[in-house]
Design a protein around this motif. Sequence first.
Motif, PDB file in Angstrom:
ATOM      1  N   LYS A  17       0.864  -1.180   0.000  1.00 22.28           N
ATOM      2  CA  LYS A  17       0.000   0.000   0.000  1.00 22.28           C
ATOM      3  C   LYS A  17       0.898   1.226   0.000  1.00 22.28           C
ATOM      4  O   LYS A  17       1.831   1.312   0.799  1.00 22.28           O
ATOM      5  CB  LYS A  17      -0.899   0.021   1.234  1.00 22.28           C
ATOM      6  N   VAL A  18       0.636   2.154  -0.909  1.00 19.74           N
ATOM      7  CA  VAL A  18       1.458   3.359  -1.014  1.00 19.74           C
ATOM      8  C   VAL A  18       0.572   4.601  -1.122  1.00 19.74           C
ATOM      9  O   VAL A  18      -0.551   4.530  -1.611  1.00 19.74           O
ATOM     10  CB  VAL A  18       2.401   3.313  -2.247  1.00 19.74           C
ATOM     11  N   VAL A  19       1.112   5.704  -0.650  1.00 17.12           N
ATOM     12  CA  VAL A  19       0.534   7.000  -0.970  1.00 17.12           C
ATOM     13  C   VAL A  19       1.400   7.539  -2.102  1.00 17.12           C
ATOM     14  O   VAL A  19       2.626   7.377  -2.085  1.00 17.12           O
ATOM     15  CB  VAL A  19       0.468   7.955   0.250  1.00 17.12           C
ATOM     16  N   MET A  20       0.756   8.093  -3.129  1.00 18.20           N
ATOM     17  CA  MET A  20       1.522   8.462  -4.325  1.00 18.20           C
ATOM     18  C   MET A  20       1.094   9.816  -4.860  1.00 18.20           C
ATOM     19  O   MET A  20      -0.017  10.271  -4.602  1.00 18.20           O
ATOM     20  CB  MET A  20       1.358   7.398  -5.405  1.00 18.20           C
ATOM     21  N   VAL A  21       2.022  10.417  -5.569  1.00 18.65           N
ATOM     22  CA  VAL A  21       1.741  11.654  -6.289  1.00 18.65           C
ATOM     23  C   VAL A  21       2.296  11.468  -7.701  1.00 18.65           C
ATOM     24  O   VAL A  21       3.380  10.918  -7.884  1.00 18.65           O
ATOM     25  CB  VAL A  21       2.341  12.899  -5.579  1.00 18.65           C
ATOM     26  N   LYS A  22       1.499  11.898  -8.670  1.00 20.73           N
ATOM     27  CA  LYS A  22       1.895  11.778 -10.072  1.00 20.73           C
ATOM     28  C   LYS A  22       2.606  13.055 -10.483  1.00 20.73           C
ATOM     29  O   LYS A  22       2.265  14.133  -9.999  1.00 20.73           O
ATOM     30  CB  LYS A  22       0.613  11.588 -10.898  1.00 20.73           C
ATOM     31  N   GLY A  23       3.590  12.934 -11.340  1.00 21.61           N
ATOM     32  CA  GLY A  23       4.290  14.131 -11.798  1.00 21.61           C
ATOM     33  C   GLY A  23       4.912  13.940 -13.163  1.00 21.61           C
ATOM     34  O   GLY A  23       4.929  12.841 -13.705  1.00 21.61           O
ATOM     35  N   THR A  24       5.386  15.052 -13.693  1.00 20.04           N
ATOM     36  CA  THR A  24       6.149  15.018 -14.943  1.00 20.04           C
ATOM     37  C   THR A  24       7.404  15.842 -14.723  1.00 20.04           C
ATOM     38  O   THR A  24       7.414  16.764 -13.897  1.00 20.04           O
ATOM     39  CB  THR A  24       5.363  15.622 -16.131  1.00 20.04           C
ATOM     40  N   ALA A  25       8.443  15.500 -15.436  1.00 16.34           N
ATOM     41  CA  ALA A  25       9.707  16.222 -15.294  1.00 16.34           C
ATOM     42  C   ALA A  25      10.455  16.185 -16.602  1.00 16.34           C
ATOM     43  O   ALA A  25      10.234  15.303 -17.424  1.00 16.34           O
ATOM     44  CB  ALA A  25      10.546  15.576 -14.198  1.00 16.34           C
ATOM     45  N   ASN A  26      11.349  17.167 -16.792  1.00 15.31           N
ATOM     46  CA  ASN A  26      12.274  17.053 -17.911  1.00 15.31           C
ATOM     47  C   ASN A  26      13.585  16.553 -17.349  1.00 15.31           C
ATOM     48  O   ASN A  26      13.838  16.628 -16.148  1.00 15.31           O
ATOM     49  CB  ASN A  26      12.393  18.366 -18.697  1.00 15.31           C
ATOM     50  N   TRP A  27      14.412  15.994 -18.204  1.00 12.31           N
ATOM     51  CA  TRP A  27      15.631  15.327 -17.750  1.00 12.31           C
ATOM     52  C   TRP A  27      16.585  16.274 -17.037  1.00 12.31           C
ATOM     53  O   TRP A  27      17.279  15.873 -16.103  1.00 12.31           O
ATOM     54  CB  TRP A  27      16.330  14.626 -18.920  1.00 12.31           C
ATOM     55  N   ASP A  28      16.631  17.549 -17.473  1.00  9.64           N
ATOM     56  CA  ASP A  28      17.579  18.498 -16.879  1.00  9.64           C
ATOM     57  C   ASP A  28      17.336  18.724 -15.394  1.00  9.64           C
ATOM     58  O   ASP A  28      18.277  18.913 -14.628  1.00  9.64           O
ATOM     59  CB  ASP A  28      17.519  19.848 -17.610  1.00  9.64           C
ATOM     60  N   SER A  29      16.063  18.733 -15.002  1.00  3.62           N
ATOM     61  CA  SER A  29      15.754  19.010 -13.592  1.00  3.62           C
ATOM     62  C   SER A  29      15.129  17.787 -12.919  1.00  3.62           C
ATOM     63  O   SER A  29      14.408  17.919 -11.927  1.00  3.62           O
ATOM     64  CB  SER A  29      14.799  20.195 -13.507  1.00  3.62           C
ATOM     65  N   ALA A  30      15.419  16.598 -13.446  1.00  7.09           N
ATOM     66  CA  ALA A  30      14.759  15.374 -12.984  1.00  7.09           C
ATOM     67  C   ALA A  30      14.873  15.173 -11.478  1.00  7.09           C
ATOM     68  O   ALA A  30      13.870  15.002 -10.785  1.00  7.09           O
ATOM     69  CB  ALA A  30      15.336  14.162 -13.721  1.00  7.09           C
ATOM     70  N   PHE A  31      16.093  15.220 -10.946  1.00  9.40           N
ATOM     71  CA  PHE A  31      16.290  14.895  -9.539  1.00  9.40           C
ATOM     72  C   PHE A  31      15.564  15.900  -8.643  1.00  9.40           C
ATOM     73  O   PHE A  31      14.901  15.514  -7.678  1.00  9.40           O
ATOM     74  CB  PHE A  31      17.784  14.822  -9.197  1.00  9.40           C
ATOM     75  N   ASP A  32      15.647  17.196  -8.986  1.00  8.42           N
ATOM     76  CA  ASP A  32      14.959  18.221  -8.185  1.00  8.42           C
ATOM     77  C   ASP A  32      13.457  17.986  -8.176  1.00  8.42           C
ATOM     78  O   ASP A  32      12.798  18.144  -7.141  1.00  8.42           O
ATOM     79  CB  ASP A  32      15.249  19.623  -8.733  1.00  8.42           C
ATOM     80  N   THR A  33      12.909  17.605  -9.324  1.00  5.28           N
ATOM     81  CA  THR A  33      11.472  17.346  -9.423  1.00  5.28           C
ATOM     82  C   THR A  33      11.082  16.150  -8.552  1.00  5.28           C
ATOM     83  O   THR A  33      10.072  16.184  -7.850  1.00  5.28           O
ATOM     84  CB  THR A  33      11.070  17.093 -10.893  1.00  5.28           C
ATOM     85  N   LEU A  34      11.893  15.094  -8.597  1.00  2.00           N
ATOM     86  CA  LEU A  34      11.603  13.910  -7.782  1.00  2.00           C
ATOM     87  C   LEU A  34      11.696  14.245  -6.291  1.00  2.00           C
ATOM     88  O   LEU A  34      10.845  13.826  -5.496  1.00  2.00           O
ATOM     89  CB  LEU A  34      12.578  12.777  -8.127  1.00  2.00           C
ATOM     90  N   ILE A  35      12.705  15.028  -5.910  1.00  6.16           N
ATOM     91  CA  ILE A  35      12.866  15.441  -4.505  1.00  6.16           C
ATOM     92  C   ILE A  35      11.643  16.239  -4.056  1.00  6.16           C
ATOM     93  O   ILE A  35      11.121  16.030  -2.954  1.00  6.16           O
ATOM     94  CB  ILE A  35      14.162  16.273  -4.330  1.00  6.16           C
ATOM     95  N   ASP A  36      11.163  17.150  -4.907  1.00  3.92           N
ATOM     96  CA  ASP A  36       9.975  17.940  -4.565  1.00  3.92           C
ATOM     97  C   ASP A  36       8.759  17.045  -4.343  1.00  3.92           C
ATOM     98  O   ASP A  36       7.958  17.280  -3.431  1.00  3.92           O
ATOM     99  CB  ASP A  36       9.666  18.974  -5.660  1.00  3.92           C
TER     100      ASP A  36
END
Length: 156
Positions: A17-36
């Motif tokens: 069981k997980v709580v999840m959030v969907k997102g999109t990112a571009n490769w240049d800022s991928a890690f920052d987007t995932l961290i957010d």
Amino acid sequence: MQTADPFGQETTLEPKKVVMVKGTANWDSAFDTLIDAFKALNTLLDKQGIKHAGNSMIVYTSTDDTGFTFLAEIPVDQDPKNLPKDMSVGKSPEGKALKFVHRGSYDNMDNTYEAITNHLDDKKLEAKDTFIEEYLTDPLKTAEDKLVINVFVPLK
């Protein structure tokens, strides 16, 4: 003495069981987007006093040359209340997969994925269009060059 990390080890993923959030990112800022995305999930869980029931995960649902769509997932034992519109409760991926381990910065993930692709080609294995990254080290608290990430590749 440290043993070598598994590379292409067969495993079976159990749904959690997980709580999840969907997102999109571009490769240049991928890690920052995932961290957010992880920060948003952690903020929600912390406010409700809900503990993690496993490691944070990223499930890549589609990728192209410019970027990707993903689900950031954190395993939980209880359902959070009053979820914002962009969050939901669901199950993590399940089924047969190959396990690979990445150590080091997110910027070097390309090398790991290239090695995974070569491994699949060599073994003539067909992967589903999903990759799962399980963060064994907390990406919010770990120096980027000290990250340890399991990469799971579900097979067709």
